[in-house]
Design an enzyme around this catalytic site. Sequence first.
Site, PDB file in Angstrom:
ATOM      1  CE  LYS A  83      68.025   3.337  28.488  1.00  0.00           C
ATOM      2  NZ  LYS A  83      67.721   4.237  29.593  1.00  0.00           N
TER       3      LYS A  83
HETATM    4  O1  G3P Z   1      66.397   7.044  30.722  1.00  0.00           O
HETATM    5  C1  G3P Z   1      66.255   7.685  29.508  1.00  0.00           C
HETATM    6  C2  G3P Z   1      65.400   8.917  29.487  1.00  0.00           C
HETATM    7  O2  G3P Z   1      64.146   8.631  30.026  1.00  0.00           O
HETATM    8  C3  G3P Z   1      66.053  10.157  30.002  1.00  0.00           C
HETATM    9  O3  G3P Z   1      65.144  11.192  30.260  1.00  0.00           O
HETATM   10  O4  G3P Z   1      64.612  13.302  31.413  1.00  0.00           O
HETATM   11  O5  G3P Z   1      67.012  12.728  30.957  1.00  0.00           O
HETATM   12  O6  G3P Z   1      65.479  13.386  29.106  1.00  0.00           O
HETATM   13  P1  G3P Z   1      65.593  12.735  30.440  1.00  0.00           P
END
Ligand code: G3P
Length: 217
Positions: A83
């Site tokens: 990533k």
């Molecule tokens: O892993 C990346 C993403 O899905 C993060 O989500 O909930 O931290 O905005 P969030």
Amino acid sequence: MKFFLDTANIDHIKQIYELGLLDGVTTNPSLIAKTGKPFKVVFQEICNLVKGPVSLEVVSTESAKMIEEAHKLVEFGSNVVVKIPMTLEGLKAVKILAEEGIKTNVTLCFSPLQALMAAKAKATYISPFIGRLDDYAHDGMELVREIKTIYDNYGFETEIIVASIRHPLHILDAALLGADIATVPFDVFNKISLHPLTEKGLDQFLQDWKKVPAEKA
Ligand code: G3P
């Protein structure tokens, strides 16, 4: 549509994995930090358990360092996807890693042009962050729609991972738009299959079944 779990919690991954519906896992530094465990332990646990792609994120910001990190990350398993943040340095690294045959997931995507750049760099996956856009009153799903149109227009093979999902409606909209993957937090995953009318209907069937006379011997 493929379902990934957006977590680094091994117990949560095991629970969803047992359903037989898990296609992969995505992690990020914040999710790793939540486990309270050393990152190498967490990376290895996840890669050993999950058969599908597992996204592990670099924390360097210069392309050469990202590539060095990527080479170490892929040693955790043949299913590792590296990533990489959506920066120019990140894109440089993605291009080189693609030439080396290493899969990448470009993360922190908030605009369709970022997604276009990532596809041109030959990213395996792009991760538009839907919920974080919604948080600022921008329609996150509109971003997915635009990326899908651009990728279809030019036949890019980069797969769209709808990320930063907050609720089941995000998953429904992603599926209707034809996104390749939704990466779903554990609590949202547990809500996807629920409907009160299913529970009510099952309860009624079981109650009525008790009224059916048993067959005489
Ligand atoms: O892993 C990346 C993403 O899905 C993060 O989500 O909930 O931290 O905005 P969030």
